[in-house]
Design a protein around this motif. Sequence first.
Motif, PDB file in Angstrom:
ATOM      1  N   THR A 142      -7.062  -0.837   4.108  1.00 20.44           N
ATOM      2  CA  THR A 142      -5.798  -0.504   3.779  1.00 20.44           C
ATOM      3  C   THR A 142      -5.145  -0.980   2.418  1.00 20.44           C
ATOM      4  O   THR A 142      -3.844  -0.447   2.264  1.00 20.44           O
ATOM      5  CB  THR A 142      -4.921  -0.983   4.838  1.00 20.44           C
ATOM      6  OG1 THR A 142      -4.997  -2.277   5.081  1.00 20.44           O
ATOM      7  CG2 THR A 142      -5.434  -0.452   6.282  1.00 20.44           C
ATOM      8  N   LEU A 143      -5.715  -1.786   1.557  1.00 20.99           N
ATOM      9  CA  LEU A 143      -5.044  -2.127   0.359  1.00 20.99           C
ATOM     10  C   LEU A 143      -5.777  -1.285  -0.585  1.00 20.99           C
ATOM     11  O   LEU A 143      -5.349  -1.488  -1.913  1.00 20.99           O
ATOM     12  CB  LEU A 143      -5.340  -3.657   0.156  1.00 20.99           C
ATOM     13  CG  LEU A 143      -4.660  -4.778   0.976  1.00 20.99           C
ATOM     14  CD1 LEU A 143      -5.054  -6.013   0.599  1.00 20.99           C
ATOM     15  CD2 LEU A 143      -3.204  -4.341   1.158  1.00 20.99           C
ATOM     16  N   GLU A 155       1.371   6.391   4.186  1.00 21.58           N
ATOM     17  CA  GLU A 155       3.033   5.927   3.824  1.00 21.58           C
ATOM     18  C   GLU A 155       4.052   6.513   4.528  1.00 21.58           C
ATOM     19  O   GLU A 155       4.096   7.590   5.144  1.00 21.58           O
ATOM     20  CB  GLU A 155       3.064   6.280   2.188  1.00 21.58           C
ATOM     21  CG  GLU A 155       4.552   5.598   1.597  1.00 21.58           C
ATOM     22  CD  GLU A 155       4.481   5.805   0.223  1.00 21.58           C
ATOM     23  OE1 GLU A 155       5.606   5.189  -0.369  1.00 21.58           O
ATOM     24  OE2 GLU A 155       3.523   6.171  -0.467  1.00 21.58           O
ATOM     25  N   ASN A 199      -4.421  -0.529  -4.441  1.00 20.76           N
ATOM     26  CA  ASN A 199      -4.059   0.904  -4.549  1.00 20.76           C
ATOM     27  C   ASN A 199      -2.781   0.884  -5.390  1.00 20.76           C
ATOM     28  O   ASN A 199      -1.990  -0.004  -5.268  1.00 20.76           O
ATOM     29  CB  ASN A 199      -3.245   1.188  -2.847  1.00 20.76           C
ATOM     30  CG  ASN A 199      -2.866   2.672  -2.974  1.00 20.76           C
ATOM     31  OD1 ASN A 199      -1.999   3.001  -3.700  1.00 20.76           O
ATOM     32  ND2 ASN A 199      -3.293   3.208  -1.649  1.00 20.76           N
ATOM     33  N   ASN A 227      -0.260   2.515  -5.591  1.00 18.76           N
ATOM     34  CA  ASN A 227       1.159   2.529  -5.179  1.00 18.76           C
ATOM     35  C   ASN A 227       1.785   1.310  -4.792  1.00 18.76           C
ATOM     36  O   ASN A 227       2.994   1.214  -4.470  1.00 18.76           O
ATOM     37  CB  ASN A 227       1.253   3.381  -3.500  1.00 18.76           C
ATOM     38  CG  ASN A 227       0.983   4.922  -4.027  1.00 18.76           C
ATOM     39  OD1 ASN A 227       1.343   5.493  -4.844  1.00 18.76           O
ATOM     40  ND2 ASN A 227       0.002   5.628  -3.154  1.00 18.76           N
ATOM     41  N   LEU A 228       1.158   0.206  -4.575  1.00 11.75           N
ATOM     42  CA  LEU A 228       1.330  -1.053  -4.406  1.00 11.75           C
ATOM     43  C   LEU A 228       1.885  -1.670  -5.787  1.00 11.75           C
ATOM     44  O   LEU A 228       1.360  -1.849  -6.901  1.00 11.75           O
ATOM     45  CB  LEU A 228       0.379  -2.137  -3.977  1.00 11.75           C
ATOM     46  CG  LEU A 228      -0.014  -1.452  -2.567  1.00 11.75           C
ATOM     47  CD1 LEU A 228      -1.246  -2.543  -1.881  1.00 11.75           C
ATOM     48  CD2 LEU A 228       0.984  -1.818  -1.464  1.00 11.75           C
ATOM     49  N   LEU A 230       0.205  -8.653  -0.834  1.00 14.84           N
ATOM     50  CA  LEU A 230      -0.387  -7.425  -0.906  1.00 14.84           C
ATOM     51  C   LEU A 230      -0.093  -6.515   0.436  1.00 14.84           C
ATOM     52  O   LEU A 230       0.312  -5.479   0.489  1.00 14.84           O
ATOM     53  CB  LEU A 230      -1.581  -6.925  -1.537  1.00 14.84           C
ATOM     54  CG  LEU A 230      -1.585  -7.466  -3.053  1.00 14.84           C
ATOM     55  CD1 LEU A 230      -3.185  -7.168  -3.516  1.00 14.84           C
ATOM     56  CD2 LEU A 230      -0.841  -6.399  -3.907  1.00 14.84           C
ATOM     57  N   GLU A 246       3.526  -6.083   1.356  1.00 10.61           N
ATOM     58  CA  GLU A 246       4.108  -4.948   0.594  1.00 10.61           C
ATOM     59  C   GLU A 246       3.343  -3.715   1.257  1.00 10.61           C
ATOM     60  O   GLU A 246       4.280  -2.663   1.291  1.00 10.61           O
ATOM     61  CB  GLU A 246       3.717  -5.022  -0.997  1.00 10.61           C
ATOM     62  CG  GLU A 246       4.537  -3.699  -1.822  1.00 10.61           C
ATOM     63  CD  GLU A 246       3.929  -3.818  -3.068  1.00 10.61           C
ATOM     64  OE1 GLU A 246       4.526  -2.701  -3.714  1.00 10.61           O
ATOM     65  OE2 GLU A 246       3.248  -4.454  -3.433  1.00 10.61           O
ATOM     66  N   ASN A 247       2.263  -3.872   1.633  1.00 11.20           N
ATOM     67  CA  ASN A 247       1.877  -2.459   2.036  1.00 11.20           C
ATOM     68  C   ASN A 247       2.249  -2.216   3.559  1.00 11.20           C
ATOM     69  O   ASN A 247       2.510  -1.124   3.751  1.00 11.20           O
ATOM     70  CB  ASN A 247       0.351  -2.733   2.379  1.00 11.20           C
ATOM     71  CG  ASN A 247      -0.735  -1.382   2.201  1.00 11.20           C
ATOM     72  OD1 ASN A 247      -0.202  -0.626   1.858  1.00 11.20           O
ATOM     73  ND2 ASN A 247      -1.787  -1.275   3.336  1.00 11.20           N
ATOM     74  N   ARG A 293       5.584  -0.217   3.135  1.00 14.84           N
ATOM     75  CA  ARG A 293       5.096   0.865   2.618  1.00 14.84           C
ATOM     76  C   ARG A 293       4.706   1.823   3.889  1.00 14.84           C
ATOM     77  O   ARG A 293       4.924   3.146   3.721  1.00 14.84           O
ATOM     78  CB  ARG A 293       4.058   1.157   1.637  1.00 14.84           C
ATOM     79  CG  ARG A 293       3.641   2.346   0.812  1.00 14.84           C
ATOM     80  CD  ARG A 293       2.650   2.010  -0.566  1.00 14.84           C
ATOM     81  NE  ARG A 293       1.397   1.608   0.000  1.00 14.84           N
ATOM     82  CZ  ARG A 293       0.373   2.740   0.496  1.00 14.84           C
ATOM     83  NH1 ARG A 293       0.699   3.822   0.341  1.00 14.84           N
ATOM     84  NH2 ARG A 293      -0.763   2.244   0.563  1.00 14.84           N
TER      85      ARG A 293
END
Length: 566
Positions: A318-319, A326, A348, A350-351, A361, A364-365, A368
Amino acid sequence: MLQNNPELKNKIDQLWNKFWSGGISNPLTAIEQITYLLFMKRLDELDLKRQSDAEWIGGEYTSKFEGDWIPPEYRARWEDKDTESDWARKQEDEKRYAVKKSTLRWSEFKRMQAEEMLQHVQGKVFPFLKDLNGSESSFTHHMKNAVFIIAKPALLVEAVKTIDEIFEVMERDSRENGQAFQDIQGDVYEMLLSEIATAGKNGQFRTPRHIIKLMSDLVQPQLGHRIADPACGSGGFLLGAYQYIVTQLAINAGSKDLMPDEDGFVRTSVAAALTEKAKAILASSLWGYDIDATMVRLGLMNLMMHGIDDPHIDYKDTLSKSYTEESEYDIVMANPPFTGSIDRGDINENLQLSTTKTELLFVENIYRLLKKGGTACVIVPQGVLFGSGSAFKALRQLLIERCDLKAVITLPSGVFKPYAGVSTAILLFTKVWDSKDKVTQPATENVWFYEMAADGYSLDDKRSKQDGNGDLQDIVAKYRSRNSANNDDRSAKWFVVARGEIENEGYDLSLSRYKTDVFEDVHYDPPGVILDRLIIGEVGDPDGMDLTNLQSGIVRELLDLREMVG
């Protein structure tokens, strides 16, 4: 936990030793093979129970073991053939290769002789298990490469016998202690990992069930919520959310016989009273991902053993760049791995955090993945709360400004023993601003802090159950009343800190930064009184003693010292 039932612990020790002596010494391989057997056993029991329940209420239920089963390799022969001659040969094949499903039950094959049992389980039961939900299901897809590697008839016979004994112990424990039937697969998994020194090395250790129950009570998932765990392992958080929802539905339906468990939480896994619509909504609500294929299979079977027929657990990083979801979920609950760094090229794009540290991470994910208004409850190492690096500070600023950071709950360092001794914390936050939104006003007003001192278990490697539930129920009660209670006492276990103060401290979220230490006055006796006490301990009352007859040594020196201090 297993440690609270010595008989059960002993049985699982026996099972582990049988696999070890039988040549299956890799712990995760042993766990997977044991889980297959547990699943076969549980599948039979659940099927019989559902049949019985349906008969009792006059409903309908089609047994998974009703009729014949054609192995997929023979079904595939005739998928594109429909001529009359082919049809006749197809029927011939079906007669030749059809297996009566009733013979695939645990209760049937466990009576076989050793050699016959091994051949039957290897050649028929296990392939049936892999094909259980049909060729299009997630379970069948992830079971495609699964292999049943038990090769010794005696090992299979002994394992089947021991698993029957384990179920007997757990059923008796459930009846006598009024607890819901425990997560057997999870208990075995936890126990086996505790046997090896490398447990937790790759973040592959279970979150204690009482911590999962605590987090479920904090986020209060509801029927219809989309719930995810982006690093789900054996599915503990998804199961925790499922049990919380089922319990609330049972309470709302008028169930009166639900009692608090040993941790003070009211839980049930029994979903029989749910309508078909509610079952369908619930089954489509839970989503898990993991990068370990073995853990994906364990998670799938864990949820299926608890009544979720077709769980949504998938093999995904998922990273990584390949994971594009999202703003999809109402609830995210997780204890993501925090064992180091990942390759920057795989992250990713988007991170936004400039880091390769997984503990940052993943948080943050998770932000998201949340919908606006969605809530996350995440375990992090306490270093995330106060780390001085720019990425640490940027993450904390994101949680304060783009989210309503509701709570920071610090956990004692022994919570994850025997796997790890790292100090951790629970972050509870709700997404207010999307990553693309311009923040016009920081979302967080106040942050509620709680310092958990005890979780109801010893904080050593044994993790034995203690009297009471530690701070578990107090945390839930104080959190729910945090807006109405007086939270100004910074010397208490819990208190509230305003956003402005946190901003002034560089977004530091460590509880110790804001807690007021209380120092108690300690009274000490005068030196002469202390010296008298020491002398009395050696020779008795020193008053009136003839010092000329006293031998030299420590007593003489104490007397001289007393004379000096007066």
